[in-house]
Design a protein around this motif. Structure first.
Motif, PDB file in Angstrom:
ATOM      1  N   ASP A 366      70.462  57.153  18.953  1.00  0.00           N
ATOM      2  CA  ASP A 366      69.161  57.337  19.609  1.00  0.00           C
ATOM      3  C   ASP A 366      68.072  57.036  18.578  1.00  0.00           C
ATOM      4  N   TYR A 367      67.582  55.788  18.598  1.00  0.00           N
ATOM      5  CA  TYR A 367      66.604  55.369  17.598  1.00  0.00           C
ATOM      6  C   TYR A 367      65.284  56.132  17.720  1.00  0.00           C
ATOM      7  N   TYR A 368      64.934  56.486  18.911  1.00  0.00           N
ATOM      8  CA  TYR A 368      63.708  57.267  19.091  1.00  0.00           C
ATOM      9  C   TYR A 368      63.854  58.634  18.427  1.00  0.00           C
ATOM     10  N   LYS A 369      65.015  59.231  18.599  1.00  0.00           N
ATOM     11  CA  LYS A 369      65.267  60.529  17.982  1.00  0.00           C
ATOM     12  C   LYS A 369      65.304  60.415  16.461  1.00  0.00           C
ATOM     13  N   ILE A 370      65.898  59.334  15.966  1.00  0.00           N
ATOM     14  CA  ILE A 370      65.983  59.120  14.510  1.00  0.00           C
ATOM     15  C   ILE A 370      64.586  59.044  13.894  1.00  0.00           C
ATOM     16  N   LEU A 371      63.668  58.363  14.593  1.00  0.00           N
ATOM     17  CA  LEU A 371      62.284  58.255  14.098  1.00  0.00           C
ATOM     18  C   LEU A 371      61.430  59.464  14.486  1.00  0.00           C
ATOM     19  N   GLY A 372      61.927  60.241  15.439  1.00  0.00           N
ATOM     20  CA  GLY A 372      61.169  61.420  15.865  1.00  0.00           C
ATOM     21  C   GLY A 372      59.981  61.084  16.731  1.00  0.00           C
ATOM     22  N   VAL A 373      60.139  60.051  17.602  1.00  0.00           N
ATOM     23  CA  VAL A 373      59.044  59.665  18.489  1.00  0.00           C
ATOM     24  C   VAL A 373      59.512  59.706  19.940  1.00  0.00           C
ATOM     25  N   ASP A 374      58.527  59.717  20.829  1.00  0.00           N
ATOM     26  CA  ASP A 374      58.813  59.686  22.262  1.00  0.00           C
ATOM     27  C   ASP A 374      59.199  58.274  22.686  1.00  0.00           C
ATOM     28  N   ILE A 382      55.147  54.243  16.156  1.00  0.00           N
ATOM     29  CA  ILE A 382      56.472  53.920  15.624  1.00  0.00           C
ATOM     30  C   ILE A 382      56.384  53.618  14.122  1.00  0.00           C
ATOM     31  N   LYS A 383      55.351  52.859  13.737  1.00  0.00           N
ATOM     32  CA  LYS A 383      55.163  52.529  12.309  1.00  0.00           C
ATOM     33  C   LYS A 383      54.908  53.783  11.477  1.00  0.00           C
ATOM     34  N   LYS A 384      54.032  54.643  11.966  1.00  0.00           N
ATOM     35  CA  LYS A 384      53.726  55.879  11.243  1.00  0.00           C
ATOM     36  C   LYS A 384      54.967  56.761  11.117  1.00  0.00           C
ATOM     37  N   ALA A 385      55.730  56.850  12.192  1.00  0.00           N
ATOM     38  CA  ALA A 385      56.931  57.677  12.172  1.00  0.00           C
ATOM     39  C   ALA A 385      57.958  57.114  11.198  1.00  0.00           C
ATOM     40  N   TYR A 386      58.059  55.768  11.178  1.00  0.00           N
ATOM     41  CA  TYR A 386      59.006  55.130  10.248  1.00  0.00           C
ATOM     42  C   TYR A 386      58.625  55.437   8.810  1.00  0.00           C
ATOM     43  N   LYS A 412      70.922  58.409   6.211  1.00  0.00           N
ATOM     44  CA  LYS A 412      69.769  58.640   7.067  1.00  0.00           C
ATOM     45  C   LYS A 412      68.684  57.595   6.813  1.00  0.00           C
ATOM     46  N   PHE A 413      68.525  57.223   5.546  1.00  0.00           N
ATOM     47  CA  PHE A 413      67.533  56.214   5.186  1.00  0.00           C
ATOM     48  C   PHE A 413      67.856  54.886   5.859  1.00  0.00           C
ATOM     49  N   LYS A 414      69.126  54.531   5.849  1.00  0.00           N
ATOM     50  CA  LYS A 414      69.547  53.277   6.491  1.00  0.00           C
ATOM     51  C   LYS A 414      69.339  53.347   8.002  1.00  0.00           C
ATOM     52  N   GLU A 415      69.610  54.499   8.609  1.00  0.00           N
ATOM     53  CA  GLU A 415      69.432  54.655  10.065  1.00  0.00           C
ATOM     54  C   GLU A 415      67.962  54.519  10.442  1.00  0.00           C
ATOM     55  N   VAL A 416      67.092  55.072   9.590  1.00  0.00           N
ATOM     56  CA  VAL A 416      65.649  54.942   9.840  1.00  0.00           C
ATOM     57  C   VAL A 416      65.247  53.477   9.833  1.00  0.00           C
ATOM     58  N   GLY A 417      65.756  52.711   8.834  1.00  0.00           N
ATOM     59  CA  GLY A 417      65.443  51.285   8.787  1.00  0.00           C
ATOM     60  C   GLY A 417      65.991  50.539   9.978  1.00  0.00           C
ATOM     61  N   GLU A 418      67.176  50.905  10.381  1.00  0.00           N
ATOM     62  CA  GLU A 418      67.800  50.273  11.561  1.00  0.00           C
ATOM     63  C   GLU A 418      66.966  50.549  12.803  1.00  0.00           C
ATOM     64  N   ALA A 419      66.529  51.789  12.959  1.00  0.00           N
ATOM     65  CA  ALA A 419      65.726  52.164  14.124  1.00  0.00           C
ATOM     66  C   ALA A 419      64.420  51.385  14.154  1.00  0.00           C
ATOM     67  N   THR A 421      63.786  48.506  12.714  1.00  0.00           N
ATOM     68  CA  THR A 421      64.065  47.091  12.958  1.00  0.00           C
ATOM     69  C   THR A 421      64.152  46.792  14.451  1.00  0.00           C
ATOM     70  N   ILE A 422      64.738  47.708  15.198  1.00  0.00           N
ATOM     71  CA  ILE A 422      64.886  47.508  16.649  1.00  0.00           C
ATOM     72  C   ILE A 422      63.583  47.817  17.380  1.00  0.00           C
ATOM     73  N   LEU A 423      63.001  48.970  17.111  1.00  0.00           N
ATOM     74  CA  LEU A 423      61.854  49.417  17.900  1.00  0.00           C
ATOM     75  C   LEU A 423      60.557  48.696  17.557  1.00  0.00           C
ATOM     76  N   SER A 424      60.510  48.050  16.404  1.00  0.00           N
ATOM     77  CA  SER A 424      59.293  47.301  16.052  1.00  0.00           C
ATOM     78  C   SER A 424      59.330  45.871  16.563  1.00  0.00           C
ATOM     79  N   ASP A 425      60.471  45.462  17.093  1.00  0.00           N
ATOM     80  CA  ASP A 425      60.610  44.115  17.643  1.00  0.00           C
ATOM     81  C   ASP A 425      60.597  44.222  19.173  1.00  0.00           C
ATOM     82  N   PRO A 426      59.564  43.725  19.836  1.00  0.00           N
ATOM     83  CA  PRO A 426      59.434  43.894  21.298  1.00  0.00           C
ATOM     84  C   PRO A 426      60.670  43.445  22.079  1.00  0.00           C
ATOM     85  N   LYS A 427      61.271  42.316  21.701  1.00  0.00           N
ATOM     86  CA  LYS A 427      62.437  41.821  22.440  1.00  0.00           C
ATOM     87  C   LYS A 427      63.638  42.737  22.252  1.00  0.00           C
ATOM     88  N   LYS A 428      63.875  43.101  20.967  1.00  0.00           N
ATOM     89  CA  LYS A 428      65.011  43.987  20.703  1.00  0.00           C
ATOM     90  C   LYS A 428      64.809  45.359  21.350  1.00  0.00           C
TER      91      LYS A 428
END
Length: 471
Positions: A366-374, A382-386, A412-419, A421-428
């Motif tokens: 759950d990438y949203y949960k990993i970043l702590g955003v809705d 998303i950027k601020k949370a990252y 956890k650091f890697k999961e944050v980066g993964e999250a 990478t996905i959520l900052s790309d509109p298509k992904k």
């Protein structure tokens, strides 16, 4: 020849167009007076009053039986024989009538007839045994056994309305409404004033949640027999259920959910035997609980509804939605599959598909949960949370920790980066939100080192620590 007297049958064997209830009450009064004189051994007066009862109500087996007993005490066996025979013609299961007939034949020296009477008595005794067993089983609520006993008894007494009514009532209590209706309707075709048959017709409608029609039959039964206890109780319960349910529905429509909850709860306490109506009440209360955001309570109510009626689609749909709202997706899929198997509509197919997608998504990170955003977070959020999470788990911050802690923080650091990478790309992000597979995007194909580098690159781009400290 102390044979004793009989009480009138609880379900008199009346025929079409018989006595009105005021005549029946008058006949009962004559019978009671006859009983009083019989008890005082004034058999002549007892005979007179039993005769009045018979003249007023000529189709009651017990009146003939009582007069036969009186005539036997007077030594008038031939007349007593006629009354005893008439009593069993009216009710073939009337055991005392057969016994009196046999004693009259014996007293008159009719050996052949007495032998036949003794056989009838044997049959009547068998019927009586079935009746006694049925009475005990009815109290135990073993309605299947009562139906069995009544079927056996009806083999000997096929015209006995009392046995047919008891069988029909038990069929209704077993939920076999068409069979019960058929038995009651057969009796009403012969005797439209039979209160017990009217009661059974009403009982079937009542248990099928046709409460308004049921009340009409109960009221009609009470017109025929004002002291009919079962019809009185059923009528009272039906009216109370109807009123509480309607009041609950009104409160719900007015948005007064607390009051609606209370009214539905009160309605559920009226009659635990009314399965279909109670299933609807549980589902209604479940809807109220969902409005009050008491989702677990709503699920419990819907579960009670489907326990009572496993064909109740509305309860499955309500429970499935509550499962979705509480992220219990496997349970939601199970309920939607049940609904779609029963009713293959486009709407139900789409609901099932949505639940399956959410289930699939729930098994991924759950990438949203990993970043702590809705899930509706903006790009800036998303950027601020990252940035916040990356700083929190960056290896530089945990260089002095144990190897185990460093390993966990690196993960956890890697999961944050993964999250990110996905959520900052509109298509992904769109593909992730729709539940599509993301492996083809290369997230899991570059290996651990590739992911590390992409995480650090993203982090440098955000203007944080500039040195990759990962080994």
């Amino acid at each position: 020849c102390s044979i004793g007297l009989d009480n009138p049958l609880s379900i008199p064997a009346h025929g079409p167009g018989e006595v009105m209830k005021d005549e029946s009450q008058e006949a009962e009064s004559f019978k009671e007076q006859g009983n009083a004189y019989y008890a005082k051994k004034d058999y002549n007066e007892a005979y007179n009053y039993y005769t009045k009862a018979i003249d007023t109500c000529p189709n009651n087996a017990s009146y003939y039986g009582n007069r036969a007993a009186t005539l036997m005490m007077l030594g008038r066996f031939r007349e007593a024989l006629g009354d005893a025979q008439q009593s069993v013609r009216l009710d073939d299961s009337f055991v005392r009538g057969h016994l009196r007939e046999g004693k009259c034949h014996l007293s008159l020296g009719n050996a052949m007839a007495n032998s036949q009477a003794q056989q009838e008595l044997k049959n009547a005794t068998t019927v009586l045994e079935y009746e006694k067993i049925a009475e005990v089983d009815f109290e135990k609520r073993d309605f299947r056994k009562v139906v069995f006993c009544m079927d056996r008894a009806l083999e000997f007494a096929p015209a006995c309305h009392r046995f047919k009514i008891l069988k029909a009532e038990c069929l209704a209590l077993l939920g076999r409404y068409p069979e019960a209706q058929s038995v009651a309707s057969d009796i009403l075709r012969m005797d439209s004033t039979n209160a017990d048959a009217l009661y059974v017709r009403g009982l079937c409608l009542y248990y099928e949640d046709c409460i308004e029609k049921a009340v009409q039959f109960f009221v009609q039964a009470l017109r025929m027999a004002p002291d009919h206890e079962k019809a009185c109780i059923a009528c009272r319960n039906a009216k109370a259920l109807k009123a509480k349910k309607e009041d609950g529905n009104k409160a719900f429509k007015d948005g007064n959910y607390k009051l609606a909850y209370e009214l539905y709860t009160e309605a559920l306490g009226i009659d635990p035997n009314n399965i279909k109506t109670n299933a609807k009440l549980y589902c209604n209360r479940g809807t109220v609980n969902s409005k009050l955001r008491k989702l677990e309570e709503a699920i419990d109510d819907c579960t009670n509804a489907v326990k009572l009626d496993d064909t109740y689609i509305k309860a499955y749909l309500r429970r499935a939605q509550c499962y979705m709202d509480t992220e219990q997706y496997e349970d939601a899929v199970r309920d939607y599959e049940k609904v779609y198997q029963t009713e293959k509509t486009k709407e139900h197919k789409q609901l099932l598909k949505n639940a399956q997608v959410e289930l699939k998504k729930s098994k991924r990170k759950d990438y949203y949960k990993i970043l702590g955003v809705d899930k509706n977070a903006s790009e800036d959020e998303i950027k601020k949370a990252y940035r916040k999470r990356a700083l929190m788990h960056h290896p530089d911050r945990h260089s002095g920790a144990s190897a185990e802690v460093q390993k966990e923080e690196e993960k956890k650091f890697k999961e944050v980066g993964e999250a990110f990478t996905i959520l900052s790309d509109p298509k992904k992000k769109a593909r992730y939100d729709s539940g599509q597979d993301l492996e083809e995007d290369g997230l899991n194909m570059g290996g651990r080192c590739s992911l590390r580098c992409s995480t650090m690159a993203a982090f440098r781009k955000m203007g944080a620590f500039g040195v990759c400290l990962l080994p």
